[in-house]
Design an enzyme around this catalytic site. Structure first.
Site, PDB file in Angstrom:
ATOM      1  N   LYS A 229      28.079 -22.231  19.615  1.00 49.11           N
ATOM      2  CA  LYS A 229      27.506 -23.321  20.420  1.00 49.11           C
ATOM      3  C   LYS A 229      26.440 -22.780  21.365  1.00 49.11           C
ATOM      4  O   LYS A 229      26.366 -21.596  21.627  1.00 49.11           O
ATOM      5  CB  LYS A 229      28.626 -24.100  21.104  1.00 49.11           C
ATOM      6  CG  LYS A 229      29.401 -24.891  20.034  1.00 49.11           C
ATOM      7  CD  LYS A 229      30.157 -26.072  20.509  1.00 49.11           C
ATOM      8  CE  LYS A 229      30.649 -26.856  19.280  1.00 49.11           C
ATOM      9  NZ  LYS A 229      31.835 -27.663  19.544  1.00 49.11           N
ATOM     10  N   ARG A 267      38.219 -23.658  15.633  1.00 48.52           N
ATOM     11  CA  ARG A 267      37.309 -24.204  14.604  1.00 48.52           C
ATOM     12  C   ARG A 267      36.054 -23.343  14.616  1.00 48.52           C
ATOM     13  O   ARG A 267      35.360 -23.306  15.621  1.00 48.52           O
ATOM     14  CB  ARG A 267      36.991 -25.663  14.953  1.00 48.52           C
ATOM     15  CG  ARG A 267      36.092 -26.357  13.956  1.00 48.52           C
ATOM     16  CD  ARG A 267      35.817 -27.794  14.405  1.00 48.52           C
ATOM     17  NE  ARG A 267      34.945 -28.473  13.473  1.00 48.52           N
ATOM     18  CZ  ARG A 267      33.623 -28.369  13.472  1.00 48.52           C
ATOM     19  NH1 ARG A 267      33.008 -27.613  14.348  1.00 48.52           N
ATOM     20  NH2 ARG A 267      32.899 -29.020  12.579  1.00 48.52           N
TER      21      ARG A 267
HETATM   22  N1  PMM Z   1      32.275 -29.458  17.147  1.00 46.98           N
HETATM   23  C1  PMM Z   1      31.424 -29.940  16.226  1.00 46.98           C
HETATM   24  C2  PMM Z   1      31.876 -30.814  15.226  1.00 46.98           C
HETATM   25  N2  PMM Z   1      33.158 -31.188  15.146  1.00 46.98           N
HETATM   26  N3  PMM Z   1      35.360 -31.071  15.993  1.00 46.98           N
HETATM   27  C3  PMM Z   1      36.234 -30.620  16.904  1.00 46.98           C
HETATM   28  N4  PMM Z   1      37.535 -30.997  16.855  1.00 46.98           N
HETATM   29  N5  PMM Z   1      35.839 -29.769  17.904  1.00 46.98           N
HETATM   30  C4  PMM Z   1      34.558 -29.347  18.037  1.00 46.98           C
HETATM   31  O1  PMM Z   1      34.257 -28.599  18.976  1.00 46.98           O
HETATM   32  C5  PMM Z   1      33.593 -29.825  17.092  1.00 46.98           C
HETATM   33  C6  PMM Z   1      34.047 -30.703  16.067  1.00 46.98           C
HETATM   34  C7  PMM Z   1      29.988 -29.544  16.294  1.00 46.98           C
HETATM   35  O2  PMM Z   1      29.824 -28.243  15.874  1.00 46.98           O
HETATM   36  P1  PMM Z   1      29.183 -27.830  14.435  1.00 46.98           P
HETATM   37  O3  PMM Z   1      27.878 -28.582  14.336  1.00 46.98           O
HETATM   38  O4  PMM Z   1      29.012 -26.358  14.532  1.00 46.98           O
HETATM   39  O5  PMM Z   1      30.136 -28.256  13.361  1.00 46.98           O
END
Ligand code: PMM
Length: 295
Positions: A229, A267
């Site tokens: 992030k 994640r």
């Molecule tokens: N971050 C993203 C997308 N989905 N879901 C959960 N539960 N927690 C998160 O921090 C989260 C998510 C965005 O990040 P990406 O674009 O790297 O997938």
């Protein structure tokens, strides 16, 4: 299709769960034609399984700051076939224990994903975009991840402001947990996520990471999504303005700190790195907790 094995959220004694990210959005796997996209997605899912992923989170709508919404039909078209393909390939390769989750805020997308072989719902709107999400989780008896965010991805980074970010995020997650259980969701099937980067400044993100033990103390399993992030890129610092810093080391640090704080799921993009990191942090935390070797 046979129903995929049910997924049980981890207890504090279980190995921390590593959730690999598989975004099937046009800026990632779905460029280059639909078949290529399915192949690329399946190949990546198998690679993450080999690297030790416990879950693979599949999403057809980017929620990065500034991202536009994707309608329900387009999300289903992007995700259902990929989920079916990944489930079949994982089973065939002996990874029946690897669980697929669907990253969506829309109940019809989630329902199609469950029918295609997903077994966990990851809702970054915590049931607020689509109240039918709670009914679906209750009816299908599947785990549900509830995340805190403020505002929508398109605008959420426009000067977010909190009097006390840790208290507000904790209250919000508790309220959404209560709303889910009131709608029939089993409380034991809910995980909470502070939503790093979702309507938060650099300082808010650091405050939430520092307060993970308080969020863990709320009771339900906590999931952290801090991998790659933007606040980590800022901490990494670009060697020169033309180079995007790769915050892999910073991402790994968040996993180590999170697991030491009692977070049970992370994640992440780089599964192998975070698998090692999470397992090492968990071993050390357990040694401390059990006072092994008499300290
Ligand atoms: N971050 C993203 C997308 N989905 N879901 C959960 N539960 N927690 C998160 O921090 C989260 C998510 C965005 O990040 P990406 O674009 O790297 O997938």
């Amino acid at each position: 299709m046979a129903r995929p094995p049910a997924y049980t959220l981890p207890t504090p004694h279980d190995r921390p769960q590593v959730m690999g990210i598989l975004n099937v959005t046009p800026d990632s796997f779905s460029d280059g034609g639909r078949h290529n996209s399915l192949d690329a997605a399946v190949t990546h899912a198998l690679a993450m399984a080999r690297q030790g992923a416990d879950l693979i989170d599949i999403g057809g709508e980017s929620s990065r700051p500034g991202a536009a919404r994707v309608d329900i039909d387009a999300q289903i078209a992007r995700t259902a076939e990929v989920i079916r393909g990944c489930r079949a390939a994982l089973d065939q390769a002996g990874f029946t224990h690897v669980t697929l989750s669907i990253d969506t805020t829309r109940a019809p997308v989630a329902a199609a994903a469950l029918d295609a072989g997903a077994a966990v719902l990851n809702d970054i709107s915590a049931g607020q975009d689509d109240p039918a999400m709670f009914a679906l989780a209750a009816e299908r008896r599947v785990p549900l991840i509830l995340m805190h965010k403020r505002g929508e991805p398109a605008t959420m980074q426009n000067a977010p402001d909190y009097d006390n970010v840790v208290a507000r995020v904790g209250e919000y997650l508790t309220q959404r947990l209560d709303a889910a259980t009131a709608a029939g969701v089993d409380a034991a099937q809910v995980a909470l996520d502070p939503g790093i980067g979702f309507g938060k400044t650099f300082e808010h993100n650091l405050a939430l990471l520092a307060a993970l033990p308080q969020l863990v103390a709320l009771g339900p399993p906590v999931l952290l999504g801090a991998s790659r992030k933007r606040f980590l890129a800022r901490l990494a610092g670009a060697p020169d303005a033309s180079v995007e810093p790769d915050p892999a080391g910073g991402s790994a640090a968040t996993t180590a700190l999170a697991v030491a704080a009692g977070v049970r799921m992370v994640r992440v993009h780089d599964v192998q790195l975070h698998r090692q990191c999470a397992d090492t942090a968990h071993a050390v935390a357990n040694t401390a907790k059990n006072r092994v070797h008499g300290f």
